[in-house]
Design an enzyme around this catalytic site. Structure first.
Site, PDB file in Angstrom:
ATOM      1  N   ASN A 188      37.762  -8.390  62.076  1.00  0.00           N
ATOM      2  CA  ASN A 188      38.763  -8.054  61.061  1.00  0.00           C
ATOM      3  C   ASN A 188      40.144  -8.026  61.708  1.00  0.00           C
ATOM      4  O   ASN A 188      40.471  -7.109  62.456  1.00  0.00           O
ATOM      5  CB  ASN A 188      38.430  -6.688  60.449  1.00  0.00           C
TER       6      ASN A 188
ATOM      7  N   CYS B  43      45.166  -4.489  55.038  1.00  0.00           N
ATOM      8  CA  CYS B  43      44.385  -5.722  54.933  1.00  0.00           C
ATOM      9  C   CYS B  43      44.757  -6.573  53.723  1.00  0.00           C
ATOM     10  O   CYS B  43      44.439  -7.765  53.677  1.00  0.00           O
ATOM     11  CB  CYS B  43      42.899  -5.393  54.892  1.00  0.00           C
TER      12      CYS B  43
ATOM     13  N   HIS C  88      38.821 -11.385  52.310  1.00  0.00           N
ATOM     14  CA  HIS C  88      39.168 -10.628  53.510  1.00  0.00           C
ATOM     15  C   HIS C  88      37.922 -10.421  54.356  1.00  0.00           C
ATOM     16  O   HIS C  88      36.848 -10.114  53.842  1.00  0.00           O
ATOM     17  CB  HIS C  88      39.777  -9.291  53.097  1.00  0.00           C
TER      18      HIS C  88
END
Length: 331
Positions: A286, A116, A256
């Site tokens: 996500n 990520c 994020h």
């Protein structure tokens, strides 16, 4: 002589058409729209469907979007970095596939795997090539096809992740804009809490590994959450402090999109209100390395030259970090 910085001069993005809603997930695993929304902030996520549709498909679409908007000749691109953990194949690099598909015939390219945090790691790397004077035009892509490594019988992970990709164009400037500072970290002890057990050289694919469902994301949710809340907030606060950024002069936090509670904790630590926090987690979930460039893509029209942005991420590995960007153009 004025210092050369790497300015973001264009943004592109792409998300697939298919929308996987919380209601549909209710038919697949034991969960509910209320449970998912309350704990993550996610309402839906996009899924890339079809045969032979790898993450390169989304990366190519994002880059073409950016090239068209900026009227950039792909032959002028020097370097393409693709941050992803869901490459089309182990090799060649997905960045190579994208470069050829978009006509960037003079670019060299490589993939970056930092989960990520991949996009901000790639952004700092691409900026270094610009700042050194080596290259004039660098594309950094962040994207993942998480549906390819998702176990849709595991309610702890399948509710979180989606597919998508975004990119930025970096070019040199001597103005007081661009990538101003970065703070990047990693800690391999995080392996135990977030990983994919099989498919690498340690545990190659086999009949047994497939039968044991080892080719999917494994996440120890509560442990990852605690690490993410602390580290993403800490690094964001540190980069704000050392660049004298505060609630008055920090225009945007670009976090994020893993969990709204982590986003809220980071914003609180930096000391800014929700109206200065970019969020699209409710629509995309996500997308791993795709979340931050997709935020920039969604919010591009709201950005003004000189705006101060902190980009922050936390990912498997563990990896985490923050990048301070001063926006370089009026959209």
């Amino acid at each position: 002589m004025n210092k050369i910085r790497a300015a973001i001069t264009g943004v592109g993005g792409y998300v697939p058409d298919y929308i996987l809603t919380n209601k549909e997930l209710e038919t697949m695993v034991e969960t509910s729209d209320e449970w998912i929304t309350t704990r993550t902030g996610i309402k839906e996520r996009r899924i890339l469907k079809g045969e032979n549709q790898g993450v390169s498909v989304m990366g190519i679409a994002a880059v073409k979007d950016m090239l068209a908007k900026t009227k950039t000749d792909p032959k002028e691109i020097d370097l393409i970095i693709f941050a992803t953990v869901t490459a089309d194949m182990t090799f060649p690099a997905t960045a190579n596939i994208v470069a050829t598909a978009v006509g960037a015939v003079n670019a060299f390219s490589f993939d970056m795997g930092a989960a990520c945090s991949g996009f901000i790691f790639g952004l700092a790397t691409g900026a270094s090539y610009i700042q050194s004077g080596m290259y004039k035009k660098v594309i950094v892509i962040g994207g993942d096809k998480m549906s390819a490594i998702m176990d849709y019988t595991d309610r702890t992970t399948c509710i979180i992740f989606g597919d998508g990709a975004g990119c930025v164009l970096l070019e040199p400037t001597t103005e007081d804009v661009g990538v101003m500072d970065s703070l990047l970290r990693s800690d391999g002890s995080g392996e135990a809490y977030l990983h994919m057990k099989a498919g690498g050289s340690r545990t190659p694919a086999s009949h047994e590994s497939v039968d044991k469902r080892l080719h999917y994301v494994y996440q120890a949710g509560s442990a990852v959450f605690k690490f993410a809340v602390t580290n993403m907030a800490d690094v964001s606060a540190e980069i704000a402090s050392r660049n004298n950024l505060n609630s008055q002069n920090l225009n945007w936090l670009v976090p994020h999109q893993a969990n709204k509670r982590i986003i809220d904790a980071t914003a609180e630590r930096v000391g800014i209100t929700e109206d200065k926090v970019m969020m699209n987690i409710e629509r995309y979930g996500n997308t791993t390395a795709g979340t931050i460039p997709l935020l920039l893509w969604d919010y591009e029209k709201k950005l003004k030259k000189g705006d101060n942005l902190i980009l922050a991420a936390f990912g498997g590995g563990f990896t985490w970090g923050a990048v301070y960007v001063k926006w370089a153009y009026n959209s």
